[in-house]
Design an enzyme around this catalytic site. Structure first.
Site, PDB file in Angstrom:
ATOM      1  CG  ASN A 111      -4.313 -30.977  28.445  1.00  0.00           C
ATOM      2  OD1 ASN A 111      -3.556 -30.001  28.572  1.00  0.00           O
ATOM      3  ND2 ASN A 111      -5.061 -31.152  27.373  1.00  0.00           N
ATOM      4  CG  HIS A 113      -8.954 -29.175  24.946  1.00  0.00           C
ATOM      5  ND1 HIS A 113      -7.896 -28.939  24.083  1.00  0.00           N
ATOM      6  CD2 HIS A 113     -10.074 -29.180  24.187  1.00  0.00           C
ATOM      7  CE1 HIS A 113      -8.365 -28.822  22.849  1.00  0.00           C
ATOM      8  NE2 HIS A 113      -9.679 -28.961  22.887  1.00  0.00           N
ATOM      9  CB  SER A 140     -12.704 -30.498  29.331  1.00  0.00           C
ATOM     10  OG  SER A 140     -13.860 -30.230  28.582  1.00  0.00           O
ATOM     11  CG  ASP A 149      -6.737 -31.970  22.982  1.00  0.00           C
ATOM     12  OD1 ASP A 149      -5.950 -31.717  23.912  1.00  0.00           O
ATOM     13  OD2 ASP A 149      -6.709 -31.372  21.893  1.00  0.00           O
TER      14      ASP A 149
END
Ligand code: GAR
Length: 223
Positions: A111, A113, A140, A149
């Site tokens: 992911n 973020h 990040s 997250d």
């Protein structure tokens, strides 16, 4: 022996500018990777248009059609798995994922973020960075864990917070850097340089003690 092409499935919910950055990087930078499909939980996500324009299947699964999170996540798994992806790339996918989904793709779910994690998990990261008086903000890329997250951070990129910044100017500064950092991390996957073991990241077979900070690298260096 030539290495196999990295198969990617990208999950989006909106504009898909990170998806576009990845499409462009794959076309321009001889990254040995292919986006097999783009999946959205929103029918009107502009990222689906971007996918179709690039000749990539753009798929939609309506999360509101499912009575629970697990039903939706299982439908996503059933849609994703036939593409046999090596990695699943969350690019502005704004749904919380079930533990079942995260565990199913353990070690191959990443992911991006818009904050320097562990700071500012969740939403409104740019305003929160301003409110907290932080002098540095950024983005990040991390492996996804069962915590929102959360999960081991692979790489970060920083931007300075300046006096005149608003949440919107900060957002624009950060997303420009997201478009650099995400394709770079995916290139490392394509080069088989990244691996997750338990909660530990190995980069070039060495334990990564802290996230790679892309700003500190000269532009010419590809790590
Ligand atoms: C990006 O800023 C991404 O970091 C963020 O959503 C935006 C999507 O933009 N993701 C999250 O906040 C996930 N927690 P895009 O659709 O233009 O790529």
């Amino acid at each position: 022996m030539p290495k196999e092409t990295l198969s990617i499935v990208v999950l989006i919910s909106g504009s898909g500018s990170n998806l576009q950055a990845l499409i462009d990087a794959l076309a321009a930078q001889s990254i040995n990777a292919e986006i097999k499909a783009v999946l959205s939980n929103k029918a009107d996500a502009f990222g689906l248009e971007r996918a179709r324009k690039a000749g990539i299947p753009g798929l939609f699964i309506d999360h509101t059609a499912f009575s629970d999170r697990l039903g939706f996540d299982q439908a996503m798994i059933n849609t994703i798995d036939p593409y046999h992806p090596d990695i699943i790339v969350l690019a502005g996918f704004m749904r919380i994922l079930s533990n079942e989904f995260v565990d199913h793709y353990a070690g191959r779910l990443i992911n991006i973020h818009p904050s320097l994690l562990p700071d500012f998990k969740g939403l409104n990261t740019h305003q929160r960075a301003l409110d907290a008086g932080h002098k540095k903000h950024g983005a990040s890329v991390h492996f996804v864990s069962n915590e929102l997250d959360g999960g081991p951070v692979i790489a970060q990129i920083e931007v300075p917070v300046e006096e005149h910044d608003t949440a919107e100017t900060l957002r624009l500064k950060v997303i420009k850097q997201e478009h650099i950092i995400y394709p770079r991390v995916i290139q490392w996957f394509a080069e088989h340089r990244l691996r997750l073991q338990g909660q530990h990241i190995y980069f070039d077979h060495k334990l990564l003690e802290k996230p790679l900070l892309l700003n500190s690298l000269p532009a010419s260096q590809t790590v």
